[in-house]
Design an enzyme around this catalytic site. Structure first.
Site, mmCIF file in Angstrom:
data_model
loop_
_atom_site.group_PDB
_atom_site.id
_atom_site.type_symbol
_atom_site.label_atom_id
_atom_site.label_comp_id
_atom_site.label_asym_id
_atom_site.label_seq_id
_atom_site.Cartn_x
_atom_site.Cartn_y
_atom_site.Cartn_z
ATOM 1 N N GLU A 149 68.726 -7.645 97.000
ATOM 2 C CA GLU A 149 68.744 -6.410 97.789
ATOM 3 C C GLU A 149 67.395 -5.700 97.648
ATOM 4 O OE1 GLU A 149 70.856 -5.147 100.066
ATOM 5 O OE2 GLU A 149 69.160 -3.813 100.232
ATOM 6 N N GLU A 153 66.337 3.595 96.748
ATOM 7 C CA GLU A 153 67.138 4.804 96.589
ATOM 8 C C GLU A 153 66.446 5.935 97.341
ATOM 9 O OE1 GLU A 153 67.868 5.554 92.410
ATOM 10 O OE2 GLU A 153 68.580 3.513 92.145
ATOM 11 N N LYS A 205 62.715 -11.538 94.945
ATOM 12 C CA LYS A 205 62.993 -10.139 94.581
ATOM 13 C C LYS A 205 62.042 -9.668 93.476
ATOM 14 C CE LYS A 205 64.867 -6.196 93.989
ATOM 15 N NZ LYS A 205 64.761 -5.105 94.928
ATOM 16 N N ASN A 209 59.002 -6.673 93.737
ATOM 17 C CA ASN A 209 58.914 -5.488 92.875
ATOM 18 C C ASN A 209 57.674 -5.526 91.982
ATOM 19 O OD1 ASN A 209 61.066 -4.172 93.892
ATOM 20 N ND2 ASN A 209 62.413 -4.432 92.143
ATOM 21 N N PHE A 250 52.346 2.808 99.182
ATOM 22 C CA PHE A 250 52.274 2.503 97.742
ATOM 23 C C PHE A 250 50.875 2.655 97.168
ATOM 24 C CE2 PHE A 250 56.034 1.276 95.429
ATOM 25 C CZ PHE A 250 56.977 1.390 96.430
ATOM 26 N N CYS A 261 64.539 -0.046 88.611
ATOM 27 C CA CYS A 261 64.129 -1.391 89.030
ATOM 28 C C CYS A 261 62.757 -1.826 88.513
ATOM 29 C CB CYS A 261 64.159 -1.492 90.545
ATOM 30 S SG CYS A 261 65.840 -1.407 91.182
ATOM 31 N N LYS A 264 62.249 -2.576 84.577
ATOM 32 C CA LYS A 264 63.019 -3.711 84.043
ATOM 33 C C LYS A 264 62.668 -5.022 84.759
ATOM 34 C CE LYS A 264 67.321 -3.633 86.756
ATOM 35 N NZ LYS A 264 67.109 -4.845 87.535
ATOM 36 N N LYS A 322 62.063 9.644 91.412
ATOM 37 C CA LYS A 322 61.393 9.854 92.705
ATOM 38 C C LYS A 322 62.254 10.813 93.516
ATOM 39 C CE LYS A 322 63.269 5.966 95.302
ATOM 40 N NZ LYS A 322 62.967 4.873 96.176
HETATM 41 P P1 NAD Z 1 74.307 0.934 88.963
HETATM 42 O O1 NAD Z 1 74.242 1.038 87.506
HETATM 43 O O2 NAD Z 1 74.071 2.123 89.816
HETATM 44 O O3 NAD Z 1 75.757 0.357 89.392
HETATM 45 C C1 NAD Z 1 76.404 -0.680 88.744
HETATM 46 C C2 NAD Z 1 77.897 -0.435 88.800
HETATM 47 O O4 NAD Z 1 78.566 -1.579 88.252
HETATM 48 C C3 NAD Z 1 78.347 0.774 87.985
HETATM 49 O O5 NAD Z 1 79.113 1.645 88.780
HETATM 50 C C4 NAD Z 1 79.196 0.165 86.859
HETATM 51 O O6 NAD Z 1 80.267 0.991 86.458
HETATM 52 C C5 NAD Z 1 79.705 -1.102 87.539
HETATM 53 N N1 NAD Z 1 80.173 -2.143 86.633
HETATM 54 C C6 NAD Z 1 79.671 -2.522 85.434
HETATM 55 N N2 NAD Z 1 80.407 -3.537 84.931
HETATM 56 C C7 NAD Z 1 81.375 -3.803 85.820
HETATM 57 C C8 NAD Z 1 82.439 -4.740 85.864
HETATM 58 N N3 NAD Z 1 82.639 -5.600 84.885
HETATM 59 N N4 NAD Z 1 83.251 -4.720 86.919
HETATM 60 C C9 NAD Z 1 83.070 -3.837 87.928
HETATM 61 N N5 NAD Z 1 82.082 -2.939 87.948
HETATM 62 C C10 NAD Z 1 81.240 -2.915 86.899
HETATM 63 O O7 NAD Z 1 73.323 -0.233 89.347
HETATM 64 P P2 NAD Z 1 72.499 -0.397 90.716
HETATM 65 O O8 NAD Z 1 71.324 0.510 90.696
HETATM 66 O O9 NAD Z 1 73.443 -0.351 91.864
HETATM 67 O O10 NAD Z 1 71.939 -1.869 90.537
HETATM 68 C C11 NAD Z 1 72.777 -3.009 90.653
HETATM 69 C C12 NAD Z 1 71.886 -4.237 90.776
HETATM 70 O O11 NAD Z 1 71.124 -4.152 91.974
HETATM 71 C C13 NAD Z 1 70.866 -4.397 89.648
HETATM 72 O O12 NAD Z 1 70.676 -5.756 89.397
HETATM 73 C C14 NAD Z 1 69.600 -3.815 90.237
HETATM 74 O O13 NAD Z 1 68.444 -4.362 89.661
HETATM 75 C C15 NAD Z 1 69.722 -4.239 91.684
HETATM 76 N N6 NAD Z 1 69.008 -3.392 92.634
HETATM 77 C C16 NAD Z 1 69.012 -2.029 92.480
HETATM 78 C C17 NAD Z 1 68.351 -1.247 93.420
HETATM 79 C C18 NAD Z 1 68.324 0.247 93.256
HETATM 80 O O14 NAD Z 1 67.495 0.897 93.928
HETATM 81 N N7 NAD Z 1 69.151 0.849 92.444
HETATM 82 C C19 NAD Z 1 67.684 -1.837 94.506
HETATM 83 C C20 NAD Z 1 67.735 -3.216 94.647
HETATM 84 C C21 NAD Z 1 68.394 -3.987 93.705
#
Ligand code: NAD
Length: 446
Positions: A149, A153, A205, A209, A250, A261, A264, A322
């Site tokens: 993805e 945000e 991905k 990043n 950027f 993101c 990590k 941000k």
């Molecule tokens: P987040 O922490 O906001 O959400 C993760 C959710 O998963 C939480 O609500 C948590 O309670 C839930 N969770 C944890 N364990 C679980 C389980 N066993 N069963 C069901 N739910 C469970 O994380 P995020 O920011 O949405 O990121 C998720 C992934 O997407 C990561 O790998 C991140 O690197 C990637 N990503 C994030 C973004 C971003 O901007 N936040 C953009 C692209 C990709």
């Protein structure tokens, strides 16, 4: 289609809601009981502009539901999305425990063919690991696909609804046909769905990043050099950004990248390189530059106050990593507040959306203002750490009349140094001339 999304965070909830918006039936699953309760009662548990409207509409039309129960949530679905956390582990590599734990639980629950799509950012080879984990206990056929993805945000809905591209790692024609149908509404303007092997999709991905983090670290170093050489990074930025090979985006210097993101993912990519004995030198520098840059504003503050911050009072505007998000993960504000407190300073903060998260970290060790101006009385300096739009044209007279000293440290280059000087501020920003000490040089530049 019937879809389950496991993990209802910034990615999962946006993914689920947007797929519901295009007519699919989506169940969002999360282990966080409180989150599920909130969502069931119509509350969006995160701040993401535009999400609320779509969320409410799709709940009302019966296409978006929520559950804590994995078995119930995946019953009869065609596709399962994994949008689970992949935080940095202790050694900096990606912690895959969330993904692999869920994969283990999924195996025995599958009772018909399903496509499992990994949306989380995961190291190369994870799709194979997930497949192997599920296969240990699954009695039916299934496919595992990588679909990283790229949403940001703050503009996540727009990014998801109109992606520059959709990257899908699979070699199965059956899966490709399904993904074509699922994503068709999102690529109507002709942006591509790029099919590739899983490993390349997973690496894409991280490459994206890491490259963006590299751009930020490069510009931060350029900004630091500009200060030392008496140049203005704003002019340099415009000068290079107008070159179409470089591009305008950027290129803004600041106080280091943060968020859930970049830090990590750069670290996980560097670790991935180590596992195959590759010395990825640039990545190490990107991380080093970023950790130094997070201290740049503190250095300026300490220099100005001659390292005597004890008893001084600082107002901070902007806490999220941000603007347009409430996310404070790895935000520069965390390190800056911590350091000010350690040096005996008082801190009073304001952020339009991130206050409750900062409060859960700092509790009553700092003060919280209900609006930007209420943070200012009796303060020795104002720090701007996030470039929220509402800070762009503040009432400078009111700021001046409220603060004890008219000193402003701007980590996001929000204001014109010349304007600030003329209006009586001691104003320091990133990579631009310090007008109070060098007005002649700046006027020559103009
Ligand atoms: P987040 O922490 O906001 O959400 C993760 C959710 O998963 C939480 O609500 C948590 O309670 C839930 N969770 C944890 N364990 C679980 C389980 N066993 N069963 C069901 N739910 C469970 O994380 P995020 O920011 O949405 O990121 C998720 C992934 O997407 C990561 O790998 C991140 O690197 C990637 N990503 C994030 C973004 C971003 O901007 N936040 C953009 C692209 C990709």
């Amino acid at each position: 289609m019937k879809i389950a999304v496991i993990g209802s965070g910034y990615v999962g909830l946006v993914t689920g809601t947007c797929f519901a918006e295009t007519g699919n039936n989506v169940t969002c699953i999360d282990i966080n009981e409180n989150k599920i309760k909130q969502m069931k009662s119509g509350i969006v548990p995160i701040y993401e502009p535009g999400l609320d409207l779509l969320f409410q509409r799709n709940i009302a039309e019966g296409r978006l539901t929520f559950t804590q129960d994995l078995k119930q949530g995946i019953e009869g679905v065609d596709i399962i999305f994994l949008a689970l956390p992949t935080p940095a582990g202790e050694d900096g590599s990606a912690d895959l425990s969330y993904i692999l734990n869920v994969a283990e639980k999924l195996g025995p629950l599958l009772n018909k063919y399903v496509v499992i799509v990994d949306k989380s950012t995961v190291p190369v080879g994870t799709a194979e690991n997930v497949r192997a984990k599920i296969a240990l206990s699954a009695q039916v056929e299934f496919d595992v696909v990588s679909n990283p993805e790229f949403l940001r945000e703050g503009v996540a809905i727009e990014d998801f609804m109109k992606p520059d591209r959709v990257v899908i790692g699979t070699q199965s024609d059956k899966v490709k046909a399904l993904m074509d149908v699922l994503y068709a509404p999102f690529v109507r303007q002709g942006n591509p769905i790029l099919y590739m092997d899983e490993r390349s999709a997973e690496l894409t991905k991280y490459a994206g990043n890491a490259f963006l983090a590299l751009k930020i670290s490069f510009m931060n170093e350029m900004a630091n050099l500009s200060e030392l050489l008496g140049a203005n990074i704003d002019h340099v930025r415009l000068g290079i950004g107008t070159d179409s090979r470089i591009g305008k985006r950027f290129l803004f210097p600041g106080i280091g990248y943060g968020g859930s993101c970049f830090p990590k993912d750069v670290s996980a990519l560097a670790k991935m390189a180590v596992t195959v004995d590759y010395d990825f030198k640039i990545l190490k520098s990107v991380m080093e530059v970023n950790s130094i840059q997070k201290k740049v504003l503190l250095q300026k503050i300490n220099k100005y106050f001659d390292n005597h911050l004890y008893g001084k009072s600082f107002a901070i505007w902007g806490l999220s990593f941000k603007p347009n998000t409430d996310d404070i993960r790895e935000a520069p504000s965390l390190e800056i507040i911590q350091s000010l407190l350690e040096q005996g300073a008082h801190v009073i903060v304001f952020d339009p959306e991130a206050m409750r998260h900062i409060e859960s970290v700092f509790g009553n060790t700092i003060q919280y203002a209900p609006n930007p101006y209420d943070a200012l009385p009796n303060t020795d300096a104002l720090l701007i750490l996030t470039e929220w739009s509402e800070f762009r044209t503040p009432d400078f007279e009111r700021i001046k009349n409220t603060m004890k000293e008219t000193v402003l440290f701007d980590g996001r280059n929000m204001y014109d140094p010349h304007y600030m000087f003329i209006n009586g501020f001691h104003y320091e920003s990133i990579g631009r001339p310090l007008i109070s000490k060098n007005i002649n040089q700046y006027q020559n530049e103009l």
